[in-house]
Design a protein around this motif. Structure first.
Motif, PDB file in Angstrom:
ATOM      1  N   HIS A   1      97.256 -64.390  23.666  1.00 48.08           N
ATOM      2  CA  HIS A   1      99.010 -64.124  23.419  1.00 48.08           C
ATOM      3  C   HIS A   1      99.569 -62.816  24.571  1.00 48.08           C
ATOM      4  CE1 HIS A   1     102.800 -64.048  22.459  1.00 48.08           C
ATOM      5  NE2 HIS A   1     102.928 -62.329  21.999  1.00 48.08           N
ATOM      6  N   ALA A   2      99.093 -61.772  23.906  1.00 42.77           N
ATOM      7  CA  ALA A   2      98.810 -60.486  25.415  1.00 42.77           C
ATOM      8  C   ALA A   2      98.721 -61.074  26.618  1.00 42.77           C
ATOM      9  CB  ALA A   2      98.182 -59.729  25.078  1.00 42.77           C
ATOM     10  N   ALA A   3      97.775 -61.549  26.722  1.00 47.00           N
ATOM     11  CA  ALA A   3      97.775 -62.113  28.594  1.00 47.00           C
ATOM     12  C   ALA A   3      98.927 -63.568  29.059  1.00 47.00           C
ATOM     13  CB  ALA A   3      96.592 -62.811  29.108  1.00 47.00           C
ATOM     14  N   PHE A   4      98.907 -63.984  28.288  1.00 42.88           N
ATOM     15  CA  PHE A   4     100.126 -65.248  28.058  1.00 42.88           C
ATOM     16  C   PHE A   4     101.676 -64.677  28.536  1.00 42.88           C
ATOM     17  CE2 PHE A   4     103.941 -67.317  26.579  1.00 42.88           C
ATOM     18  CZ  PHE A   4     104.044 -69.230  27.532  1.00 42.88           C
ATOM     19  N   MET A   5     101.747 -63.056  27.833  1.00 40.71           N
ATOM     20  CA  MET A   5     103.106 -63.032  27.735  1.00 40.71           C
ATOM     21  C   MET A   5     103.482 -62.194  29.217  1.00 40.71           C
ATOM     22  SD  MET A   5     105.335 -64.065  25.229  1.00 40.71           S
ATOM     23  CE  MET A   5     106.417 -62.784  25.942  1.00 40.71           C
ATOM     24  N   ASN A   6     102.550 -60.841  29.227  1.00 35.37           N
ATOM     25  CA  ASN A   6     102.191 -60.033  30.878  1.00 35.37           C
ATOM     26  C   ASN A   6     102.212 -61.579  31.566  1.00 35.37           C
ATOM     27  OD1 ASN A   6     101.746 -58.239  29.441  1.00 35.37           O
ATOM     28  ND2 ASN A   6      99.498 -57.876  29.446  1.00 35.37           N
ATOM     29  N   ALA A   7     101.509 -62.597  31.971  1.00 35.79           N
ATOM     30  CA  ALA A   7     101.288 -63.665  32.918  1.00 35.79           C
ATOM     31  C   ALA A   7     103.091 -63.398  33.205  1.00 35.79           C
ATOM     32  CB  ALA A   7     100.841 -64.502  32.456  1.00 35.79           C
ATOM     33  N   LEU A   8     103.794 -64.051  31.879  1.00 38.67           N
ATOM     34  CA  LEU A   8     105.326 -64.204  32.564  1.00 38.67           C
ATOM     35  C   LEU A   8     105.861 -63.199  32.627  1.00 38.67           C
ATOM     36  CD1 LEU A   8     106.099 -66.078  29.043  1.00 38.67           C
ATOM     37  CD2 LEU A   8     106.264 -66.908  31.529  1.00 38.67           C
ATOM     38  N   GLU A   9     105.701 -62.058  32.967  1.00 37.77           N
ATOM     39  CA  GLU A   9     106.213 -61.005  32.800  1.00 37.77           C
ATOM     40  C   GLU A   9     106.181 -60.829  34.451  1.00 37.77           C
ATOM     41  OE1 GLU A   9     107.096 -56.854  34.423  1.00 37.77           O
ATOM     42  OE2 GLU A   9     104.242 -57.515  34.239  1.00 37.77           O
ATOM     43  N   ALA A  10     104.458 -61.081  34.778  1.00 32.11           N
ATOM     44  CA  ALA A  10     104.077 -60.834  36.048  1.00 32.11           C
ATOM     45  C   ALA A  10     105.508 -62.266  36.878  1.00 32.11           C
ATOM     46  CB  ALA A  10     103.003 -60.974  36.403  1.00 32.11           C
ATOM     47  N   GLU A  11     105.230 -62.639  36.553  1.00 29.61           N
ATOM     48  CA  GLU A  11     105.880 -63.915  37.599  1.00 29.61           C
ATOM     49  C   GLU A  11     107.612 -63.521  37.780  1.00 29.61           C
ATOM     50  OE1 GLU A  11     105.358 -68.265  36.576  1.00 29.61           O
ATOM     51  OE2 GLU A  11     103.849 -67.273  35.005  1.00 29.61           O
ATOM     52  N   GLY A  12     108.094 -63.313  36.514  1.00 32.94           N
ATOM     53  CA  GLY A  12     109.329 -62.241  36.372  1.00 32.94           C
ATOM     54  C   GLY A  12     110.170 -63.452  35.396  1.00 32.94           C
ATOM     55  N   ILE A  13     109.612 -63.815  35.147  1.00 34.18           N
ATOM     56  CA  ILE A  13     109.742 -65.037  33.302  1.00 34.18           C
ATOM     57  C   ILE A  13     110.305 -64.409  32.135  1.00 34.18           C
ATOM     58  CG2 ILE A  13     109.822 -67.444  32.122  1.00 34.18           C
ATOM     59  CD1 ILE A  13     109.848 -67.803  35.218  1.00 34.18           C
ATOM     60  N   ALA A  14     109.676 -63.532  31.637  1.00 34.35           N
ATOM     61  CA  ALA A  14     110.527 -62.402  30.759  1.00 34.35           C
ATOM     62  C   ALA A  14     110.374 -61.053  31.287  1.00 34.35           C
ATOM     63  CB  ALA A  14     109.234 -62.755  30.013  1.00 34.35           C
ATOM     64  N   LEU A  15     111.469 -60.517  30.989  1.00 34.80           N
ATOM     65  CA  LEU A  15     111.508 -59.419  31.685  1.00 34.80           C
ATOM     66  C   LEU A  15     111.448 -58.432  30.625  1.00 34.80           C
ATOM     67  CD1 LEU A  15     115.614 -60.760  33.441  1.00 34.80           C
ATOM     68  CD2 LEU A  15     112.738 -60.154  34.506  1.00 34.80           C
ATOM     69  N   LEU A  16     111.855 -58.687  29.301  1.00 35.05           N
ATOM     70  CA  LEU A  16     111.869 -57.724  28.604  1.00 35.05           C
ATOM     71  C   LEU A  16     111.051 -57.822  26.796  1.00 35.05           C
ATOM     72  CD1 LEU A  16     115.061 -56.178  29.010  1.00 35.05           C
ATOM     73  CD2 LEU A  16     113.408 -55.421  29.444  1.00 35.05           C
ATOM     74  N   ALA A  17     110.860 -57.645  26.214  1.00 42.13           N
ATOM     75  CA  ALA A  17     110.228 -58.056  24.768  1.00 42.13           C
ATOM     76  C   ALA A  17     109.918 -57.432  24.414  1.00 42.13           C
ATOM     77  CB  ALA A  17     109.191 -59.549  25.247  1.00 42.13           C
ATOM     78  N   GLY A  18     109.724 -57.862  22.665  1.00 42.95           N
ATOM     79  CA  GLY A  18     109.056 -56.663  21.433  1.00 42.95           C
ATOM     80  C   GLY A  18     109.361 -57.119  20.480  1.00 42.95           C
ATOM     81  N   PRO A  19     108.832 -56.436  19.241  1.00 39.13           N
ATOM     82  CA  PRO A  19     108.880 -57.221  18.389  1.00 39.13           C
ATOM     83  C   PRO A  19     110.775 -56.126  17.463  1.00 39.13           C
ATOM     84  CG  PRO A  19     107.738 -55.532  17.771  1.00 39.13           C
ATOM     85  CD  PRO A  19     107.417 -56.348  20.051  1.00 39.13           C
ATOM     86  N   LEU A  20     111.606 -57.158  16.902  1.00 37.78           N
ATOM     87  CA  LEU A  20     113.267 -56.267  16.538  1.00 37.78           C
ATOM     88  C   LEU A  20     112.370 -55.636  15.183  1.00 37.78           C
ATOM     89  CD1 LEU A  20     115.546 -59.258  16.940  1.00 37.78           C
ATOM     90  CD2 LEU A  20     115.229 -57.428  18.227  1.00 37.78           C
ATOM     91  N   SER A  21     111.868 -54.754  14.506  1.00 40.26           N
ATOM     92  CA  SER A  21     111.811 -53.438  13.122  1.00 40.26           C
ATOM     93  C   SER A  21     111.256 -54.318  12.814  1.00 40.26           C
ATOM     94  CB  SER A  21     113.397 -53.272  13.309  1.00 40.26           C
ATOM     95  OG  SER A  21     112.871 -51.489  13.008  1.00 40.26           O
TER      96      SER A  21
END
Length: 98
Positions: free
Chosen positions: A30-50
């Motif tokens: 999952h972390a690798a998937f999200m990092n790849a989306l960030e590297a592509e410029g698709i996911a810009l900010l992400a994180g849990p809501l408290s």
């Protein structure tokens, strides 16, 4: 034309509430998937809501369907660790994103 979207994903039936986030099944994938989306410029900010049992992702896409297609490839989507509960267009009014 791309625009920004706020995506809310919540804990699904595959989420083990007895384990921390980084100890969930398939965390490295999952972390690798999200990092790849960030590297592509698709996911810009992400994180849990408290303690809400949800996560916020700011994504760039042409439409909500593109986001759903992208997130379908997340290992946590297949295992229902996270489920998308909301995808809404978002207008940035203060600050900047590169």
């Amino acid at each position: 034309m791309t625009r920004l979207f706020a995506v809310i994903r919540g804990h699904g039936p595959g989420y083990d509430r007895a384990r921390p986030l980084e100890a969930q099944a398939d965390w490295p994938a999952h972390a690798a998937f999200m990092n790849a989306l960030e590297a592509e410029g698709i996911a810009l900010l992400a994180g849990p809501l408290s303690d809400a049992g949800e996560a916020l992702i700011i994504m760039r896409a042409t439409d909500a369907e593109e986001i759903e297609r992208r997130l379908a490839a997340d290992p946590w989507t297949a295992s229902k660790t996270l489920v998308t509960t909301r995808v809404v267009p978002w207008d940035l009014r203060l600050g900047t994103l590169s």
